[in-house]
Design an enzyme around this catalytic site. Structure first.
Site, PDB file in Angstrom:
ATOM      1  N   HIS A 198      11.170   1.644   9.222  1.00 33.32           N
ATOM      2  CA  HIS A 198      10.092   1.485   8.248  1.00 33.32           C
ATOM      3  C   HIS A 198       9.120   0.429   8.756  1.00 33.32           C
ATOM      4  O   HIS A 198       9.359  -0.224   9.780  1.00 33.32           O
ATOM      5  CB  HIS A 198      10.634   1.154   6.866  1.00 33.32           C
ATOM      6  CG  HIS A 198      11.367  -0.157   6.766  1.00 33.32           C
ATOM      7  ND1 HIS A 198      12.544  -0.419   7.412  1.00 33.32           N
ATOM      8  CD2 HIS A 198      11.074  -1.297   6.066  1.00 33.32           C
ATOM      9  CE1 HIS A 198      12.957  -1.643   7.118  1.00 33.32           C
ATOM     10  NE2 HIS A 198      12.070  -2.197   6.316  1.00 33.32           N
ATOM     11  N   HIS A 209       7.914  -2.481   7.550  1.00 36.44           N
ATOM     12  CA  HIS A 209       7.939  -3.908   7.236  1.00 36.44           C
ATOM     13  C   HIS A 209       7.921  -4.712   8.539  1.00 36.44           C
ATOM     14  O   HIS A 209       8.509  -4.307   9.546  1.00 36.44           O
ATOM     15  CB  HIS A 209       9.167  -4.266   6.404  1.00 36.44           C
ATOM     16  CG  HIS A 209       8.952  -4.059   4.938  1.00 36.44           C
ATOM     17  ND1 HIS A 209       9.981  -3.871   4.038  1.00 36.44           N
ATOM     18  CD2 HIS A 209       7.805  -4.031   4.191  1.00 36.44           C
ATOM     19  CE1 HIS A 209       9.488  -3.728   2.815  1.00 36.44           C
ATOM     20  NE2 HIS A 209       8.178  -3.825   2.889  1.00 36.44           N
ATOM     21  N   ASP A 219       9.355  -7.328   9.733  1.00 35.41           N
ATOM     22  CA  ASP A 219      10.564  -7.769  10.431  1.00 35.41           C
ATOM     23  C   ASP A 219      11.228  -6.635  11.212  1.00 35.41           C
ATOM     24  O   ASP A 219      12.211  -6.848  11.914  1.00 35.41           O
ATOM     25  CB  ASP A 219      11.564  -8.415   9.464  1.00 35.41           C
ATOM     26  CG  ASP A 219      11.996  -7.497   8.328  1.00 35.41           C
ATOM     27  OD1 ASP A 219      11.138  -6.762   7.806  1.00 35.41           O
ATOM     28  OD2 ASP A 219      13.181  -7.525   7.956  1.00 35.41           O
ATOM     29  N   HIS A 220      10.632  -5.427  11.131  1.00 37.72           N
ATOM     30  CA  HIS A 220      11.155  -4.291  11.884  1.00 37.72           C
ATOM     31  C   HIS A 220      10.166  -3.771  12.932  1.00 37.72           C
ATOM     32  O   HIS A 220      10.559  -2.947  13.759  1.00 37.72           O
ATOM     33  CB  HIS A 220      11.537  -3.160  10.930  1.00 37.72           C
ATOM     34  CG  HIS A 220      12.686  -3.515  10.031  1.00 37.72           C
ATOM     35  ND1 HIS A 220      13.961  -3.040  10.212  1.00 37.72           N
ATOM     36  CD2 HIS A 220      12.748  -4.331   8.948  1.00 37.72           C
ATOM     37  CE1 HIS A 220      14.760  -3.536   9.279  1.00 37.72           C
ATOM     38  NE2 HIS A 220      14.042  -4.326   8.503  1.00 37.72           N
ATOM     39  N   ASP A 238      16.468  -0.306   5.937  1.00 39.77           N
ATOM     40  CA  ASP A 238      16.632  -1.052   4.690  1.00 39.77           C
ATOM     41  C   ASP A 238      16.743  -0.073   3.526  1.00 39.77           C
ATOM     42  O   ASP A 238      15.943   0.871   3.404  1.00 39.77           O
ATOM     43  CB  ASP A 238      15.441  -1.978   4.467  1.00 39.77           C
ATOM     44  CG  ASP A 238      15.436  -3.154   5.430  1.00 39.77           C
ATOM     45  OD1 ASP A 238      16.312  -3.209   6.315  1.00 39.77           O
ATOM     46  OD2 ASP A 238      14.550  -4.022   5.290  1.00 39.77           O
ATOM     47  N   HIS A 265      21.542  -7.023   9.217  1.00 42.67           N
ATOM     48  CA  HIS A 265      20.448  -7.378   8.304  1.00 42.67           C
ATOM     49  C   HIS A 265      20.981  -8.353   7.244  1.00 42.67           C
ATOM     50  O   HIS A 265      20.870  -8.133   6.042  1.00 42.67           O
ATOM     51  CB  HIS A 265      19.854  -6.117   7.661  1.00 42.67           C
ATOM     52  CG  HIS A 265      18.456  -6.303   7.138  1.00 42.67           C
ATOM     53  ND1 HIS A 265      18.199  -6.727   5.844  1.00 42.67           N
ATOM     54  CD2 HIS A 265      17.245  -6.125   7.715  1.00 42.67           C
ATOM     55  CE1 HIS A 265      16.887  -6.786   5.653  1.00 42.67           C
ATOM     56  NE2 HIS A 265      16.285  -6.424   6.782  1.00 42.67           N
TER      57      HIS A 265
END
Length: 312
Positions: free
Chosen positions: A63, A65, A67-68, A211, A269
């Protein structure tokens, strides 16, 4: 098959954990190296491993976001500087291509290789001679996907005694039989591969989930998997907080693996609120539901050998 964790934290980097990224080593399966997610400073983490950026030929983004994905532009540029010239395929949610192309255009980043960005929906992402990769959308605050990697059945082992009894000489003809090809001997005799090889062997199944809150899609992707990699941002006391932010507790991750009939689970995570001394309690909570559970740290490395997951 081996899995190396480059970043196992949640949201932002901490002293113990970098942001999300892992690499699947499929060199033994003739597929090279596949990365899942590329959080900030992923290329820095790679410097502490033996994995070369130019060896990575597929990247799967769960996805969008930060942090990815915030490590992706830097990784792509460095792959060029480090001699990468083979094509790279990236699979991720709609919007990924626009973000990447805008970033590279504004920074005038030049790549020495062909970059192919595939914006995904649910279903089969690709299929080749060795693997089928399937995606499903999970339950998060933005579209987030999980991936199921299914290795196709492997050819049976060559039964050398049978081959020799059939008159096959030592040399390349044995290799052809091992690879599933029928052969013709000098006297015209046809030797069929299936007659001198064992039964096909089942391939492995690896599920990597982005996530997500606890959801049915996670269970479907993890069904009968040899290994499931699932986020575990919170402990069992923080179920409401996990649901509010589209995340899972370690008990929910363990429940997914149990309900799916999976063989092993690696939780990652992990929220920065959990320090190294807290991991024993997290592990205890998860293993109470699903005993064959590991918690990954940055640079943890696991292998799948004879159907078992072992930590290297």
């Amino acid at each position: 098959m081996e899995v190396s964790f480059l970043g196992t934290g949640a949201g932002m980097p901490s002293k113990q954990r970098n942001t999300s990224s892992l690499v699947i080593n499929l060199a033994a399966e003739e597929e090279g190296y596949w990365m899942v997610d590329c959080g900030e400073a992923t290329q820095h983490q790679l410097l502490h491993t033996t994995i070369k950026p130019r060896k990575i030929n597929k990247i799967f983004i769960t996805h969008l976001h930060g942090d990815h994905i915030f490590g992706l532009p830097g990784f792509l540029g460095s792959r060029s500087f480090l001699g990468g010239d083979e094509p790279l395929d990236i699979y991720g949610p709609p919007g990924l291509n626009e973000w990447l192309m805008t970033t590279m255009r504004l920074t005038k980043t030049h790549l020495t290789y062909t970059l192919r960005v595939h914006e995904i929906t649910e279903g089969i992402l690709f299929e080749n001679d060795h693997f089928t990769v399937t995606a499903k959308q999970l339950q998060h605050v933005i579209p987030s996907y999980g991936f199921r990697l299914e290795q196709k059945p492997l050819l049976g082992k060559l039964l050398i005694e049978k081959a020799v009894a059939a008159g096959v000489p030592k040399g390349p003809l044995l290799q052809k039989l091992k690879q599933g090809e029928d052969i013709i001997l000098e006297d015209g005799t046809v030797v069929r591969s299936q007659d001198v090889t064992g039964d096909p062997q089942k391939g492995f199944i690896l599920t990597v989930l982005g996530d997500t809150s606890f959801c049915e899609a996670s269970i479907e992707l993890a069904r009968q998997a040899d290994l499931v990699i699932h986020e575990a941002t919170f402990d069992s006391e923080m179920g409401k907080l996990a649901a509010d932010y589209g995340h899972s507790t370690i008990v929910e991750a363990a429940s997914v693996a149990k309900m799916a009939g999976a063989n092993a689970l690696i939780a990652n995570h992990i929220s920065a609120r959990f320090l190294p001394g807290d991991l024993a309690l997290l592990l205890e909570q998860g293993q109470a539901v699903f005993p064959n559970l590991f918690i990954a740290n940055d640079f943890s490395k696991y292998a799948l050998q004879d159907g078992r997951v072992i930590e290297l």
